[in-house]
Design a protein around this motif. Structure first.
Motif, PDB file in Angstrom:
ATOM      1  N   ASP A 194       0.805  -1.224   0.000  1.00 44.26           N
ATOM      2  CA  ASP A 194       0.000   0.000   0.000  1.00 44.26           C
ATOM      3  C   ASP A 194       0.835   1.269   0.000  1.00 44.26           C
ATOM      4  O   ASP A 194       0.405   2.305  -0.527  1.00 44.26           O
ATOM      5  CB  ASP A 194      -0.928   0.002   1.221  1.00 44.26           C
ATOM      6  CG  ASP A 194      -1.994  -1.083   1.135  1.00 44.26           C
ATOM      7  OD1 ASP A 194      -2.295  -1.521   0.003  1.00 44.26           O
ATOM      8  OD2 ASP A 194      -2.505  -1.496   2.191  1.00 44.26           O
ATOM      9  N   GLU A 210       4.197   4.286  -4.084  1.00 38.80           N
ATOM     10  CA  GLU A 210       3.564   5.273  -4.958  1.00 38.80           C
ATOM     11  C   GLU A 210       3.495   4.705  -6.373  1.00 38.80           C
ATOM     12  O   GLU A 210       4.513   4.319  -6.957  1.00 38.80           O
ATOM     13  CB  GLU A 210       4.357   6.574  -4.971  1.00 38.80           C
ATOM     14  CG  GLU A 210       3.725   7.648  -5.849  1.00 38.80           C
ATOM     15  CD  GLU A 210       4.554   8.920  -5.936  1.00 38.80           C
ATOM     16  OE1 GLU A 210       4.251   9.756  -6.816  1.00 38.80           O
ATOM     17  OE2 GLU A 210       5.500   9.064  -5.147  1.00 38.80           O
ATOM     18  N   ASP A 255      -1.503   3.937 -10.628  1.00 43.68           N
ATOM     19  CA  ASP A 255      -2.763   3.216 -10.832  1.00 43.68           C
ATOM     20  C   ASP A 255      -3.968   4.148 -10.873  1.00 43.68           C
ATOM     21  O   ASP A 255      -4.856   3.988 -11.719  1.00 43.68           O
ATOM     22  CB  ASP A 255      -2.943   2.165  -9.730  1.00 43.68           C
ATOM     23  CG  ASP A 255      -1.995   1.000  -9.902  1.00 43.68           C
ATOM     24  OD1 ASP A 255      -2.177   0.231 -10.864  1.00 43.68           O
ATOM     25  OD2 ASP A 255      -1.070   0.859  -9.093  1.00 43.68           O
ATOM     26  N   ALA A 256      -4.032   5.097  -9.945  1.00 38.90           N
ATOM     27  CA  ALA A 256      -5.191   5.999  -9.907  1.00 38.90           C
ATOM     28  C   ALA A 256      -5.268   6.843 -11.178  1.00 38.90           C
ATOM     29  O   ALA A 256      -6.357   7.140 -11.674  1.00 38.90           O
ATOM     30  CB  ALA A 256      -5.112   6.905  -8.680  1.00 38.90           C
ATOM     31  N   ARG A 305      -6.573   4.630 -13.921  1.00 36.85           N
ATOM     32  CA  ARG A 305      -8.016   4.374 -13.750  1.00 36.85           C
ATOM     33  C   ARG A 305      -8.830   5.649 -13.958  1.00 36.85           C
ATOM     34  O   ARG A 305     -10.057   5.626 -13.831  1.00 36.85           O
ATOM     35  CB  ARG A 305      -8.282   3.800 -12.354  1.00 36.85           C
ATOM     36  CG  ARG A 305      -7.764   2.382 -12.153  1.00 36.85           C
ATOM     37  CD  ARG A 305      -8.330   1.761 -10.880  1.00 36.85           C
ATOM     38  NE  ARG A 305      -7.861   2.439  -9.672  1.00 36.85           N
ATOM     39  CZ  ARG A 305      -6.866   2.015  -8.890  1.00 36.85           C
ATOM     40  NH1 ARG A 305      -6.213   0.905  -9.195  1.00 36.85           N
ATOM     41  NH2 ARG A 305      -6.516   2.687  -7.808  1.00 36.85           N
ATOM     42  N   GLU A 360      -9.113   8.346 -12.128  1.00 32.72           N
ATOM     43  CA  GLU A 360      -9.836   8.797 -10.939  1.00 32.72           C
ATOM     44  C   GLU A 360      -9.757  10.323 -10.854  1.00 32.72           C
ATOM     45  O   GLU A 360      -8.660  10.896 -10.894  1.00 32.72           O
ATOM     46  CB  GLU A 360      -9.246   8.146  -9.693  1.00 32.72           C
ATOM     47  CG  GLU A 360      -9.438   6.630  -9.669  1.00 32.72           C
ATOM     48  CD  GLU A 360      -8.832   5.954  -8.458  1.00 32.72           C
ATOM     49  OE1 GLU A 360      -8.346   6.682  -7.560  1.00 32.72           O
ATOM     50  OE2 GLU A 360      -8.834   4.705  -8.401  1.00 32.72           O
ATOM     51  N   ASP A 398      -9.959  12.784  -8.592  1.00 30.35           N
ATOM     52  CA  ASP A 398      -9.119  13.486  -7.622  1.00 30.35           C
ATOM     53  C   ASP A 398      -7.641  13.338  -7.978  1.00 30.35           C
ATOM     54  O   ASP A 398      -6.870  14.305  -7.878  1.00 30.35           O
ATOM     55  CB  ASP A 398      -9.369  12.938  -6.215  1.00 30.35           C
ATOM     56  CG  ASP A 398     -10.731  13.325  -5.679  1.00 30.35           C
ATOM     57  OD1 ASP A 398     -11.365  14.217  -6.278  1.00 30.35           O
ATOM     58  OD2 ASP A 398     -11.166  12.729  -4.679  1.00 30.35           O
ATOM     59  N   GLU A 403      -9.313  -2.939 -10.165  1.00 35.22           N
ATOM     60  CA  GLU A 403     -10.146  -2.685  -8.996  1.00 35.22           C
ATOM     61  C   GLU A 403      -9.759  -1.348  -8.388  1.00 35.22           C
ATOM     62  O   GLU A 403      -8.597  -0.941  -8.434  1.00 35.22           O
ATOM     63  CB  GLU A 403      -9.970  -3.801  -7.962  1.00 35.22           C
ATOM     64  CG  GLU A 403     -10.317  -5.192  -8.469  1.00 35.22           C
ATOM     65  CD  GLU A 403     -10.020  -6.272  -7.439  1.00 35.22           C
ATOM     66  OE1 GLU A 403      -9.703  -5.905  -6.294  1.00 35.22           O
ATOM     67  OE2 GLU A 403     -10.103  -7.455  -7.793  1.00 35.22           O
ATOM     68  N   SER A 404     -10.728  -0.661  -7.813  1.00 34.93           N
ATOM     69  CA  SER A 404     -10.458   0.638  -7.192  1.00 34.93           C
ATOM     70  C   SER A 404      -9.657   0.451  -5.908  1.00 34.93           C
ATOM     71  O   SER A 404      -9.664  -0.622  -5.288  1.00 34.93           O
ATOM     72  CB  SER A 404     -11.772   1.359  -6.887  1.00 34.93           C
ATOM     73  OG  SER A 404     -12.567   0.586  -6.004  1.00 34.93           O
ATOM     74  N   ASN A 405      -8.943   1.516  -5.528  1.00 39.21           N
ATOM     75  CA  ASN A 405      -8.175   1.548  -4.280  1.00 39.21           C
ATOM     76  C   ASN A 405      -7.144   0.428  -4.175  1.00 39.21           C
ATOM     77  O   ASN A 405      -6.904  -0.113  -3.095  1.00 39.21           O
ATOM     78  CB  ASN A 405      -9.114   1.487  -3.069  1.00 39.21           C
ATOM     79  CG  ASN A 405     -10.094   2.647  -3.039  1.00 39.21           C
ATOM     80  OD1 ASN A 405      -9.703   3.790  -3.275  1.00 39.21           O
ATOM     81  ND2 ASN A 405     -11.365   2.354  -2.771  1.00 39.21           N
ATOM     82  N   THR A 406      -6.550   0.073  -5.292  1.00 37.07           N
ATOM     83  CA  THR A 406      -5.489  -0.937  -5.279  1.00 37.07           C
ATOM     84  C   THR A 406      -4.228  -0.357  -5.909  1.00 37.07           C
ATOM     85  O   THR A 406      -4.285   0.599  -6.678  1.00 37.07           O
ATOM     86  CB  THR A 406      -5.891  -2.196  -6.059  1.00 37.07           C
ATOM     87  OG1 THR A 406      -6.162  -1.837  -7.429  1.00 37.07           O
ATOM     88  CG2 THR A 406      -7.109  -2.864  -5.457  1.00 37.07           C
ATOM     89  N   LYS A 407      -3.100  -0.951  -5.561  1.00 37.21           N
ATOM     90  CA  LYS A 407      -1.825  -0.556  -6.141  1.00 37.21           C
ATOM     91  C   LYS A 407      -1.150  -1.788  -6.731  1.00 37.21           C
ATOM     92  O   LYS A 407      -1.268  -2.897  -6.194  1.00 37.21           O
ATOM     93  CB  LYS A 407      -0.930   0.103  -5.101  1.00 37.21           C
ATOM     94  CG  LYS A 407      -1.471   1.450  -4.617  1.00 37.21           C
ATOM     95  CD  LYS A 407      -0.481   2.183  -3.746  1.00 37.21           C
ATOM     96  CE  LYS A 407      -0.988   3.580  -3.421  1.00 37.21           C
ATOM     97  NZ  LYS A 407      -0.005   4.365  -2.613  1.00 37.21           N
TER      98      LYS A 407
END
Length: 608
Positions: free
Chosen positions: A329, A332, A335-336, A339, A341, A343, A438-442
């Motif tokens: 987790d 850095e 991924d976001a 995806r 995202e 923000d 999947e969301s919130n994954t690294k």
């Protein structure tokens, strides 16, 4: 400087074409014309921003070619992207800037017979093409280059950087991991590389964080030269040729026919026409001009002027596969951003607008490794390799195709049997590349590309109309040895990811983002390749610099056989593929091509 006649006409304003144009126009007495089918997108933020490269594929700056179905890749049609824009693929690629292994270039001369084409001859042209980035000595360890005993200091047009977050742990951890296994490259690979890991450069300007491509680096600084004329949105129909010689067996290039919109124009040249349209387009232009396999040309109602069967043959490309793993987790990653995202995108945009930093300043590849199949070093592995090589030995024959196949086989054999030569390039990517997102994954990805494929494909016209895309058939894995070697290399990812300290970045127990990528043996690796193998867009060889007796198209001066005043200076002429990403090699090749052209005409560089 609009005119109907020039000294040099360059077909293609891409990676090679603009480099050659800049060098030839150094002599103010020489009138140079560049014809580019795409538009000038120099100010396009998609091109400027390094992380946006994927968003360019399939758009108005991409030729968006597609391959024929590939039987050995489960009959999939592969996207074969090529930049259709001023700057060519250097304006749309992933910016990786790495050199080939030294031995690969030496084979151009030693095995393929191209006099004076070797590493020592070509190395200065790499240096001439790019500026190495400034490095704060206190950052050397973090960048993973503290062990380098020798580095290359250069001052060429293309700006390079260690992009993105220079304090990101992957560079040091990657270097320490390969140090532990004895496979760390102890010097800057541009000094001369063999096998080992290294921190990779990118064609990104360290001062601005923007992509540095051939239009920005070679053209825009000198675009006001009165003797240099660049026309965009100009599609070349064919090279104008005059037959001459006994029985008209030779010809002379006198200019080109091109169109802008609905208007067709012809321009003439006093010295040379120079093809730089890329490995998927230069053969097409030759064939439309009447240069190529005579039987093929007649099928499309084109009068054969020069029977040159090698045109469009010998097409090579790197095939790539990736495996993505769940990362810890605290790592850095991008991924976001991948995806999309909101923000993450907003924050990245603010950082990039402020000072050219943050996630948008890098496409996410920091570290590389050139490796052989390590298990082939054992007695059992070497015996297996010898057996595979014997099975792949080409059949005997006395045709040019047999001669070419034998030469490339000898290169593969020498490379694979030498533990100091790589058969695969590995790159570390700080994001997920395959599997369900999947969301919130690294995630962390290792990609592998098969460095020296024996498989050869082709690119040929499908009609006599320039508007018809060429027929592209890379014939991936058509030589069975490629699948065997690549599968063995792909299995090494499972070993690399479990080696400390790299393993500390991966969640334990290890999670493969796609369960089918959990490779346990050669059969599972081969299956993964068939279902997921893809192009790295590193095409070349389709107008190969080889002897005519090996179905070559150009000689060691890059002159097209049988045609005066016509050369090819792009990747299509490079006879064997680079170890990894080809951008740097194409620049060096073009730089040397420019000098060869100057020498032929007694020209001097500016200030000489």
């Amino acid at each position: 400087m609009a005119s109907d006649s020039y000294d040099f006409i360059i077909v293609g304003g891409g990676t090679a074409g603009l480099a050659v144009a800049a060098r030839l126009s150094e002599d103010p007495s020489q009138r140079v014309l560049v014809l580019e089918a795409g538009h000038d997108a120099h100010s396009d933020p998609r091109i400027k921003t390094p992380a946006s490269w994927l968003s360019l594929l399939g758009t108005d700056v991409d030729w968006n070619f597609r391959s024929e179905p590939q039987p050995l890749l489960d009959d999939r049609v592969i996207s074969l992207n090529q930049g259709k824009v001023l700057g060519g693929s250097s304006a749309t690629n992933a910016q990786v800037f790495v050199p080939p292994a030294t031995a690969v270039v030496d084979h151009w001369e030693n095995t393929l017979g191209n006099a004076s084409w070797n590493w020592e001859t070509l190395r200065p042209y790499f240096a001439k093409a790019y500026t190495s980035p400034p490095v704060d000595g206190t950052m050397a360890e973090t960048l993973g280059i503290d062990g380098w005993t020798e580095t290359s200091t250069t001052h060429g047009p293309v700006r390079t950087a260690f992009p993105g977050d220079q304090s990101h742990p992957i560079r040091k951890i990657w270097a320490d991991t390969f140090r532990a296994t004895g496979h760390y490259m102890a010097k800057d690979p541009f000094v001369g590389s063999t096998v080992g890991s290294f921190t990779a450069l990118a064609s990104v300007d360290p001062a601005t964080g923007e992509r540095s491509h051939s239009a920005a680096a070679y053209y825009y600084p000198i675009k006001t030269r009165e003797n240099l004329h660049v026309i965009t949105n100009a599609t070349v129909e064919k090279v104008s040729l005059n037959r001459h010689g006994l029985n008209h067996v030779t010809a002379k290039a006198t200019g080109v026919l091109y169109h802008c919109g609905d208007e067709i124009k012809e321009v003439t040249c006093e010295k040379e026409v120079i093809l730089a349209a890329g490995a998927l387009q230069s053969p097409k232009i030759l064939e439309l001009s009447g240069i190529g396999n005579a039987d093929l040309l007649r099928q499309h109602e084109i009068d054969p002027i020069i029977d040159l069967p090698g045109v469009g043959e010998n097409l090579y490309d790197h095939i790539m596969c990736s495996i993505s793993f769940a990362a810890v987790d605290e790592l850095e990653t991008l991924d976001a951003i991948f995806r999309q995202e909101p923000d993450a995108l907003e924050d990245a945009a603010k950082r990039y607008a402020k000072d050219g930093s943050g996630p948008f300043s890098s496409m996410g590849v920091y570290s590389y490794a050139y490796l052989p199949v390590l298990k082939h070093a054992s007695p059992e592995g070497r015996q297996k390799l010898i057996e595979l090589l014997e099975e792949a030995r080409p059949t005997k024959g006395d045709t040019p195709e047999h001669a070419r196949a034998q030469a490339y086989y000898e290169i593969a054999k020498a490379s694979l049997l030498d533990p100091k030569q790589p058969s695969c390039a590995y790159l570390a990517f700080i994001a997920q590349f395959v599997g369900a997102f999947e969301s919130n994954t690294k995630s962390f990805t290792i990609s592998a590309m098969h460095s020296q494929p024996l498989s050869r494909g082709s690119v040929h016209i499908q009609s006599k109309s320039v508007a018809t895309a060429p027929k592209l058939d890379p014939k991936y894995l058509s030589n069975p040895l490629d699948l065997e070697i690549f599968a063995a290399n792909l299995l090494q990812i499972e070993t690399i990811i479990r080696t400390s300290p790299l393993s500390t970045l991966i969640k334990q127990p290890i999670v493969h983002r796609d369960p089918a990528s959990n490779l346990t043996d050669l059969d599972s690796a081969k299956n993964w390749i068939r279902k997921n193998g893809d192009s790295m867009w590193h095409y070349g060889g389709s107008c190969a610099m080889l002897a005519r007796e090996m179905n070559g198209v150009v000689d060691e001066k890059l002159k097209v056989y049988g045609v005066e005043n016509l050369r090819v200076v792009d990747a299509s002429a490079i006879p064997i593929i680079s170890t990894a990403n080809i951008q740097a090699t194409v620049y060096a090749f073009a730089e040397r091509a420019a000098d060869l052209i100057k020498e032929s005409h007694g020209l001097k560089a500016a200030g000489a």
